[in-house]
Motif scaffolding. Structure first.
Motif, PDB file in Angstrom:
ATOM      1  N   ALA A 271     109.721  44.393   9.998  1.00 63.49           N
ATOM      2  CA  ALA A 271     110.145  45.361  11.024  1.00 63.49           C
ATOM      3  C   ALA A 271     110.520  46.668  10.352  1.00 63.49           C
ATOM      4  O   ALA A 271     110.787  46.705   9.149  1.00 63.49           O
ATOM      5  CB  ALA A 271     111.327  44.816  11.822  1.00 63.49           C
ATOM      6  N   GLY A 272     110.567  47.738  11.149  1.00 63.97           N
ATOM      7  CA  GLY A 272     110.941  49.046  10.624  1.00 63.97           C
ATOM      8  C   GLY A 272     112.316  49.508  11.052  1.00 63.97           C
ATOM      9  O   GLY A 272     112.751  50.590  10.680  1.00 63.97           O
ATOM     10  N   SER A 273     113.013  48.680  11.820  1.00 58.96           N
ATOM     11  CA  SER A 273     114.352  49.014  12.301  1.00 58.96           C
ATOM     12  C   SER A 273     115.393  48.336  11.419  1.00 58.96           C
ATOM     13  O   SER A 273     115.364  47.125  11.227  1.00 58.96           O
ATOM     14  CB  SER A 273     114.518  48.533  13.750  1.00 58.96           C
ATOM     15  N   ALA A 278     118.489  43.687   9.660  1.00 60.78           N
ATOM     16  CA  ALA A 278     119.778  43.024   9.403  1.00 60.78           C
ATOM     17  C   ALA A 278     119.901  41.741  10.213  1.00 60.78           C
ATOM     18  O   ALA A 278     120.371  40.712   9.707  1.00 60.78           O
ATOM     19  CB  ALA A 278     120.928  43.981   9.725  1.00 60.78           C
ATOM     20  N   ALA A 279     119.463  41.790  11.479  1.00 61.30           N
ATOM     21  CA  ALA A 279     119.511  40.588  12.310  1.00 61.30           C
ATOM     22  C   ALA A 279     118.585  39.499  11.781  1.00 61.30           C
ATOM     23  O   ALA A 279     118.849  38.303  11.946  1.00 61.30           O
ATOM     24  CB  ALA A 279     119.139  40.940  13.753  1.00 61.30           C
ATOM     25  N   PHE A 309     104.309  41.612  10.088  1.00 60.65           N
ATOM     26  CA  PHE A 309     105.174  42.210  11.098  1.00 60.65           C
ATOM     27  C   PHE A 309     105.463  41.195  12.192  1.00 60.65           C
ATOM     28  O   PHE A 309     104.589  40.417  12.579  1.00 60.65           O
ATOM     29  CB  PHE A 309     104.511  43.439  11.740  1.00 60.65           C
ATOM     30  N   ILE A 310     106.689  41.217  12.683  1.00 57.80           N
ATOM     31  CA  ILE A 310     107.093  40.435  13.861  1.00 57.80           C
ATOM     32  C   ILE A 310     107.586  41.416  14.911  1.00 57.80           C
ATOM     33  O   ILE A 310     108.466  42.244  14.632  1.00 57.80           O
ATOM     34  CB  ILE A 310     108.206  39.432  13.526  1.00 57.80           C
ATOM     35  N   VAL A 311     107.020  41.359  16.110  1.00 57.43           N
ATOM     36  CA  VAL A 311     107.502  42.197  17.209  1.00 57.43           C
ATOM     37  C   VAL A 311     108.208  41.308  18.231  1.00 57.43           C
ATOM     38  O   VAL A 311     107.932  40.112  18.342  1.00 57.43           O
ATOM     39  CB  VAL A 311     106.356  42.969  17.895  1.00 57.43           C
ATOM     40  N   GLY A 312     109.125  41.914  18.963  1.00 58.79           N
ATOM     41  CA  GLY A 312     109.831  41.169  19.994  1.00 58.79           C
ATOM     42  C   GLY A 312     110.883  40.230  19.455  1.00 58.79           C
ATOM     43  O   GLY A 312     111.242  39.233  20.114  1.00 58.79           O
ATOM     44  N   PHE A 313     111.431  40.536  18.266  1.00 61.94           N
ATOM     45  CA  PHE A 313     112.552  39.741  17.756  1.00 61.94           C
ATOM     46  C   PHE A 313     113.724  39.883  18.730  1.00 61.94           C
ATOM     47  O   PHE A 313     113.885  40.919  19.377  1.00 61.94           O
ATOM     48  CB  PHE A 313     112.938  40.238  16.368  1.00 61.94           C
ATOM     49  N   PRO A 314     114.550  38.841  18.882  1.00 63.92           N
ATOM     50  CA  PRO A 314     115.666  38.914  19.833  1.00 63.92           C
ATOM     51  C   PRO A 314     116.485  40.197  19.683  1.00 63.92           C
ATOM     52  O   PRO A 314     116.887  40.563  18.572  1.00 63.92           O
ATOM     53  CB  PRO A 314     116.501  37.677  19.490  1.00 63.92           C
TER      54      PRO A 314
END
Length: 474
Positions: A271-273, A278-279, A309-314
């Motif tokens: 992820a890029g956020s 951190a989550a 990449f993983i999108v839609g992580f909680p």
């Protein structure tokens, strides 16, 4: 002669494990068969990473049950083994739900397959322990089948201590463990003697490898690569899968100094956020990842990058997803794997309340994959007209055609004499398609004037920057 059919799912390590299972069973009189219809023994070597992994295994077992019944009508016995990470996670539950299964064995215990197949009861035919002894010491010497004797996987590390909140690997593969330099060099020497020219070093967290060296000290991956590069017959070295936290200076210097280390690196970011990282418990920020990439490109300007990449992580917001898209634009990946987040039982993220709706995940994945495909296509187009070295792995589908891999792991097809099989060839890329490169054979590597004989090709065009894309659109 008894026949075994091994069907593997998932990562390259499962491919390696499948080969080693075949080695173990060869001593019991088994030979491999590509057809399940001919198999006296069927092994499903499972993966727990993908979505609905357990359900897919039981669905496959339904097909195996039908095949077993059909063979039984012809008087033939078929035994069934479930191995790998789903076996580790489910254990005896597989035996309860699927009577067709004779043996369940985890990825750390498959060296015990002969004993488990000889067990007197189904209760004794389940082994999902994490044994104290090193399974690699129990395995027989590697055998390499003729169709895969040019390039080989070499597992150097297993398990993971990172505990990303979405991942089951620490629970199915256990804690990080590293094989010794002596054991790895012994296996590598045997394989080069059988014709292997390229090694892909494997580990769940491969650049965390910290094996005991012949000097009694703990070595790092960078030092191991130097040792392997000095081995006669080794033309190419790769490694996967890496973690950003373990990209140390010694490893980056190996990319700079060793022509055998291919200019291609798979380095998952997810992820890029920073909030999502951190989550996920990734223990790095997006800017730290960018700085690592800058260091790697400074050491090896022609390197091509791949990522996960993983999108839609909680809890992922539109702003979080936008940060991922910015990172993709900033770096430009030659290839990548991208997935919608899916819950894995037993992982911390699966218990979070702020799960993302499926449609939102699907929309974000489509947008991300469009950007990744744009950059992949740009990188492939940049190959046209370049002269590269190709390791020739097999004959192509057309008469007189050969096939191999570019330094960047792309498939390359070209017409060439049959005796180049298993060797390095110099090829001019004349066309780049979505799936592979079409080339013109120039001669054996090192025989072409004005072409560097080293493995590394000339620097590749990186995917276009955001500014370049905007200018092109204008």
């Amino acid at each position: 002669m008894k026949k075994v059919h091994v069907k593997s799912y998932g990562c390259q390590m499962n491919v390696y494990d499948a080969e080693r299972m075949a080695d173990v069973l060869a001593a019991q009189g088994y030979v491999e068969t590509p057809s399940i219809d001919d198999a006296d023994l069927v092994i499903l070597n499972t993966c727990h990473i993908r979505e609905k992994a357990v359900e897919k295994v039981y669905s496959e077992l339904g097909r195996v049950r039908e095949n077993k019944a059909e063979r039984a009508r012809d008087g033939k016995e078929t035994r069934v083994v479930v191995a790998g990470c789903v076996a580790q996670a489910e254990g005896a539950e597989i035996m309860r739900r699927a009577p067709v299964v004779d043996v369940v064995v985890g990825p750390q215990s498959y060296h015990r397959l002969p004993e488990l197949l000889a067990a007197k009861s189904r209760d004794q035919a389940v082994d999902t322990e994490f044994p104290v002894e090193d399974k690699f010491r129990q395995l027989p010497a590697r055998r390499i089948a003729p169709q895969r004797n040019v390039s080989a996987f070499l597992t150097i590390q297993e398990g993971c201590d990172k505990f990303c909140t979405f991942c089951v690997v620490p629970y199915t593969r256990g804690a990080e463990s590293s094989r010794s330099v002596e054991a790895l060099m012994t296996e590598a020497r045997r394989l080069t003697g059988l014709g292997v020219r390229e090694f892909t070093l494997l580990g769940q967290n491969v650049n965390a490898w910290h094996g005991e060296g012949p000097d009694g000290k703990t070595w790092t991956l960078g030092r191991l690569l130097r040792q392997l590069a000095d081995m006669e017959g080794v033309e190419r070295l790769r490694y996967t899968t890496s973690h950003p936290r373990d990209m140390d200076d010694e490893l980056i210097d190996a990319h700079r100094d060793l022509p055998q280390v291919m200019p291609y690196l798979h380095l998952p970011v997810q992820a890029g956020s920073d909030r999502i990282l951190a989550a996920m418990n990734r223990r790095h920020t997006a800017d730290e990842y960018r700085r690592i990439i800058d260091r790697i490109r400074g050491a090896r300007p022609d390197i091509a990058l791949s990522s996960d990449f993983i999108v839609g992580f909680p809890g992922e917001t539109d702003a979080d997803f936008a940060a991922t898209m910015r990172l993709v634009d900033d770096i430009g990946f030659a290839s990548a794997f991208s997935f919608k987040y899916s819950q894995r039982p037993g992982t911390p993220a699966a218990e979070q309340a702020d799960q993302i709706p499926e449609q939102v995940k699907a929309d974000r994945l489509a947008e991300l994959q469009a950007a990744l495909e744009r950059d992949r296509a740009a990188f492939n187009r940049s190959m046209a007209g370049r002269v590269i070295d190709v390791l020739v792995e097999r004959r192509g589908r057309q008469p007189g055609q050969m096939a191999g891999k570019s330094p960047y792991l792309q498939g390359v097809h070209f017409d060439a004499p049959d005796d180049i099989l298993g060797q390095m060839a110099t090829v001019e890329v004349i066309e780049a398609s979505a799936g592979s490169l079409l080339g013109r054979y120039l001669g054996p590597a090192g025989s072409v004037p004005d072409h560097a004989t080293g493995i590394a090709p000339a620097p590749a065009e990186q995917p276009p920057s955001p500014q370049q894309r905007n200018a092109n659109a204008a």
